[in-house]
Design an enzyme around this catalytic site. Structure first.
Site, PDB file in Angstrom:
ATOM      1  N   ALA A   1     -17.609  -8.112  -2.850  1.00  0.00           N
ATOM      2  CA  ALA A   1     -17.990  -6.924  -1.842  1.00  0.00           C
ATOM      3  C   ALA A   1     -17.529  -5.550  -2.528  1.00  0.00           C
ATOM      4  O   ALA A   1     -18.208  -4.758  -2.563  1.00  0.00           O
ATOM      5  CB  ALA A   1     -17.133  -7.112  -0.510  1.00  0.00           C
ATOM      6  N   ASP A   2     -16.252  -5.494  -3.099  1.00  0.00           N
ATOM      7  CA  ASP A   2     -15.813  -4.190  -3.699  1.00  0.00           C
ATOM      8  C   ASP A   2     -16.679  -3.750  -4.822  1.00  0.00           C
ATOM      9  O   ASP A   2     -17.073  -2.547  -4.819  1.00  0.00           O
ATOM     10  CB  ASP A   2     -14.217  -4.608  -4.102  1.00  0.00           C
ATOM     11  CG  ASP A   2     -13.257  -4.259  -2.880  1.00  0.00           C
ATOM     12  OD1 ASP A   2     -13.603  -3.789  -1.982  1.00  0.00           O
ATOM     13  OD2 ASP A   2     -12.134  -4.880  -3.342  1.00  0.00           O
ATOM     14  N   ILE A   3     -17.081  -4.571  -5.690  1.00  0.00           N
ATOM     15  CA  ILE A   3     -17.648  -4.339  -6.786  1.00  0.00           C
ATOM     16  C   ILE A   3     -19.308  -3.905  -6.360  1.00  0.00           C
ATOM     17  O   ILE A   3     -19.963  -3.017  -6.902  1.00  0.00           O
ATOM     18  CB  ILE A   3     -17.715  -5.606  -7.798  1.00  0.00           C
ATOM     19  CG1 ILE A   3     -16.574  -5.610  -8.203  1.00  0.00           C
ATOM     20  CG2 ILE A   3     -18.939  -5.107  -8.834  1.00  0.00           C
ATOM     21  CD1 ILE A   3     -16.507  -7.102  -9.275  1.00  0.00           C
TER      22      ILE A   3
END
Length: 405
Positions: free
Chosen positions: A179-181
């Protein structure tokens, strides 16, 4: 082959970022030539600086391996945003910026008086990228907006944790910061779109990226299948076809990807079972998906008689997408990764030579990305205040004495 300029040269980016989503976003912008300035708290800096694993220098100062992952080619300025003078300096920097990226909890910048509403009045051309768990209040506010969120929350809510194959019904964390990437990539994409639009209108805008949304778009096939067919995709399987997944050869696993009847026919010929083409159990992708165990049993002996390399070679020769399954050590030895410069080396004073992932966007008229070390905390404070704001040594000394920087 390559030119000497980068597409975002001359663009100034101010970053209020921690951990991965924001830093990933600004790293892509820095790779594209933007001047990225991390604004960090005095003393400790951003949270990734203090995240294990850590190594300490001779003076006891810690250096985190996590910082190396997403902070190449940036500058660091320390500011106390709660100090009136520090806040004033930040506003001056924001006035000079083209893009601001922040991944604090939604509303945190507003509480400091430094959110989009305030900064857009100060600098109407500013592009404000907010990356958060559930989005900001300005565009399409979520009822979850105030909830804290890390990467795993986006994976959980989007249904992605039910997609991997598993031993029981327990949902599975995917094991990396998807999700962060993805949110970082979308933030960089949104920033460049806003730059293009600003070129036509002269106006900046907010770019609002949610971790939940970033995961949901990756689960799009499950959304379509549940909407259209009212069925949930089986864990570990492609929703509309088979064979499509990992399968065991003599010495390890390979993946096979059969999508479309033309590839199904090639596959049957490659595994020496052309009669499967006319088997009514396997008449189309959905049927094969539903009868996946029976289908796998049909070609398992063919696989088990061959090594990974042999099986993949035969399948590729027949025009069937296939590959061995690498663990991470296999990635380091992969000739594709070397040829595409997808592992970059950072020579860190404490960690030594560390490999990090390279930039996946290759452009014919843009030079390859260099892997410059992440900045030490505050190492560029004086230089940025001079070059961006024209401050002199006396003014900078005064700010340091007041603990604003």
């Amino acid at each position: 082959m390559f030119g000497t300029s980068r597409p975002l040269e001359g663009i100034k980016v101010l970053a209020i970022e921690n951990f991965l989503a924001g830093p990933y976003c600004t790293m892509w912008l820095a790779d594209a030539g933007a001047e990225v300035v991390k604004v960090e708290p005095r003393g400790m800096g951003e949270m990734a600086r203090n995240t294990s694993p850590l190594k300490q220098d001779e003076e006891g100062r810690a250096r985190s391996l996590s910082l190396l992952r997403a902070n190449r080619n940036k500058k660091s300025v320390t500011l106390d945003l709660k100090n009136p003078e520090g806040r004033a300096v930040f506003l001056e920097l924001a006035k000079e910026s083209d893009i601001l990226v922040e991944n604090l909890r939604a509303g945190a910048m507003d509480k400091l008086g430094l959110g989009y509403d305030a900064l857009s009045k100060l600098n109407p051309a500013l592009i404000y990228v907010g990356i958060s768990g559930f989005g900001q209040k300005n565009i399409l506010p979520s009822p979850y907006m105030e909830h804290p969120a890390f990467d795993i929350v986006g994976q959980a809510l989007s249904g992605l944790m039910y997609r991997p194959e598993r031993q029981d019904d327990r949902p599975t964390y995917l094991g990396f910061s998807l999700a962060d990437i993805e949110a970082g990539i979308l933030g960089a994409h949104g920033a460049t779109l806003a730059l293009i639009q600003r070129g036509r209108t002269g106006k900046g805008q907010m770019v609002d990226v949610s971790l939940y949304d970033a995961c949901l778009i990756l689960n799009e096939i499950s959304v379509a299948m549940f909407s259209g067919e009212k069925v949930k995709s089986k864990p570990g399987l492609h929703a509309v076809t088979a064979p499509f997944g990992s399968y065991q050869a003599k010495d390890g696993y390979i993946v096979i990807a059969v999508l479309g009847e033309h590839i199904w026919q090639r596959f049957c010929k490659a595994v020496d079972q052309p009669e499967l083409v006319d088997d009514p159990r396997f008449k189309d992708g959905i049927s094969r998906n539903q009868a996946n165990d029976e289908l796998t049993a049909c070609f398992a002996p063919w696989l088990q008689a061959r090594t990974q390399t042999e099986a993949v070679s035969d399948l590729i020769e027949a025009g069937v997408p296939a590959s061995i399954v690498n663990d991470i050590d296999g990635v380091f030895d992969c000739p594709h990764v070397k040829a595409r410069e997808m592992l970059m080396t950072i020579d860190d004073p404490l960690w030594g030579e560390v490999k990090i992932v390279g930039n996946p966007i290759k452009m014919s008229d843009v030079p390859s990305v260099e892997a410059k070390l992440p900045p030490d905390l505050g190492q560029d404070t004086d230089a940025v205040l001079k070059s961006w704001l024209g401050k002199n040594e006396k003014e900078i000394s005064s700010l340091r004495e007041s603990e604003a920087i």
